[in-house]
Write a protein that holds these residues in place. Structure first.
Motif, PDB file in Angstrom:
ATOM      1  N   SER A   1      12.388  -0.148  11.651  1.00  0.00           N
ATOM      2  CA  SER A   1      11.507  -1.306  11.476  1.00  0.00           C
ATOM      3  C   SER A   1      10.257  -0.936  10.687  1.00  0.00           C
ATOM      4  O   SER A   1       9.823  -1.677   9.790  1.00  0.00           O
TER       5      SER A   1
ATOM      6  N   TYR B   1       9.266  -2.804   7.387  1.00  0.00           N
ATOM      7  CA  TYR B   1       8.285  -3.863   7.626  1.00  0.00           C
ATOM      8  C   TYR B   1       6.896  -3.364   8.033  1.00  0.00           C
ATOM      9  O   TYR B   1       5.986  -4.174   8.189  1.00  0.00           O
TER      10      TYR B   1
ATOM     11  N   TYR C   1       9.862  -3.561   2.347  1.00  0.00           N
ATOM     12  CA  TYR C   1       9.939  -5.003   2.089  1.00  0.00           C
ATOM     13  C   TYR C   1       8.579  -5.684   2.007  1.00  0.00           C
ATOM     14  O   TYR C   1       8.508  -6.894   1.806  1.00  0.00           O
ATOM     15  N   SER C   2       7.511  -4.938   2.176  1.00  0.00           N
ATOM     16  CA  SER C   2       6.187  -5.561   2.167  1.00  0.00           C
ATOM     17  C   SER C   2       5.712  -5.893   0.764  1.00  0.00           C
ATOM     18  O   SER C   2       4.751  -6.629   0.580  1.00  0.00           O
TER      19      SER C   2
END
Length: 335
Positions: A9, A13, A19-20
């Motif tokens: 995670s 994230y 993915y930020s």
């Protein structure tokens, strides 16, 4: 030392997680998707949405909700094909995206505004918990392989082990998490990934959205492989998570990490909410059922042969039985 699920995670994230920030998709990026392969992927989904409305399952003022829209390409393709096939629907349809990162929300807003101006109604949610709708067509393309997962395996003594991470090194210890133990017993999992968070996600959309059709595409299969599928993607190279000398410290947050989705468990999450209209399929069969070949016939009648053949080649990649067509699976759920 932390659970592998927390490490996973944080990788995707956490602060400065992969993915930020916006990532390029396609030949110049880290990975290919069906969306980046052909706009007819979104076109076939648009055709399916239109069919669901025309047959009366969903009303014409339905909200088309995409979860994890990246740049906004898929939603834009869907809107464009609805405009081509049934333009009057755009007078009544609503559009929404669930996206936790503000900078990606801005990317999506700008892209869709530059594509369609004020012609469509778009709303953003930063969390699925905030979505409260009467009717929705929900699209979740390749999101479940980005839900945090645990790593497990059964040792020679028959004891279930769980993965933990310290200084980017994965080690296994006796599993004491009863939820993981019971899950592995139920699905006969002896080795691989366990993603229990699917359950909470499905419960939320079933509670918050009264009437919906849900469609997801992802790597995976009905049954667990009983082997590790977790892998890292970097610039079109794939590295199994346990590849010898894999530099996890360097890849951490700088590359994509994923695994195969266990579709029977995902299906059971909906069944536990008393939803019985669930259809599992390959991407090949789903896209053909949605009408992707009909869309190509429409194209053929309206463009020159060179353009038609070019688009046909792209669609073939989506449908290839030895590639995307069978490797990606779909779950289509109606409540």
């Amino acid at each position: 030392m932390i659970k592998f699920s927390d490490y996973f995670s944080d990788w995707l994230y956490g602060q400065d997680g992969y993915y930020s920030n916006y990532k390029q998709i396609g030949k110049d990026g880290d990975f290919f998707t069906s969306v980046s392969t052909s706009s007819f992927f979104g076109g076939s989904i648009a055709k399916k949405i239109i069919a669901s409305i025309e047959e009366g399952f969903l009303p014409s003022n339905t909200t088309i909700l995409e979860i994890g829209a990246h740049h906004g390409y898929l939603l834009a393709d869907i809107i464009q094909f609805i405009y081509t096939l049934k333009p009057k629907l755009l007078d009544t349809l609503n559009f929404a995206i669930v996206e936790r990162f503000e900078n990606l929300q801005e990317q999506q807003k700008n892209y869709l505004f530059n594509s369609f101006g004020d012609f469509i109604k778009l709303q953003h949610y930063d969390d699925i918990n905030n979505v409260k709708l009467e009717n929705a067509y929900i699209i979740a393309n390749e999101i479940f392989d980005a839900f945090a997962c645990n790593l497990v395996y059964t040792n020679k003594e028959g004891t279930l082990q769980e993965g933990f991470v310290s200084n980017h090194k994965i080690e296994f210890f006796d599993c004491i998490d009863e939820n993981i133990i019971n899950h592995c017993k139920k699905y006969s999992i002896t080795k691989g990934e366990v993603a229990l968070s699917y359950k909470d996600f499905v419960n939320i959309i079933c509670e918050n959205i009264t009437h919906f059709e849900f469609l997801t595409f992802d790597y995976g299969d009905r049954f667990p492989r009983n082997d590790f599928s977790a892998r890292v993607y970097e610039k079109h190279s794939v590295y199994p998570i346990f590849e010898e000398n894999l530099p996890l410290e360097d890849l951490f947050k700088n590359s994509d990490i994923t695994y195969d989705v266990h579709f029977n468990y995902l299906k059971d999450c909906f069944l536990n909410n008393d939803i019985l209209d669930i259809k599992f399929n390959t991407q090949l069969k789903s896209l053909v059922e949605f009408g992707i070949l009909d869309l190509l016939e429409i194209l053929k009648a309206n463009v020159d042969e060179k353009t038609y053949l070019k688009e046909t080649q792209k669609v073939k990649i989506l449908l290839e039985p030895t590639g995307m067509g069978d490797r990606f699976k779909t779950l289509n759920v109606r409540k």
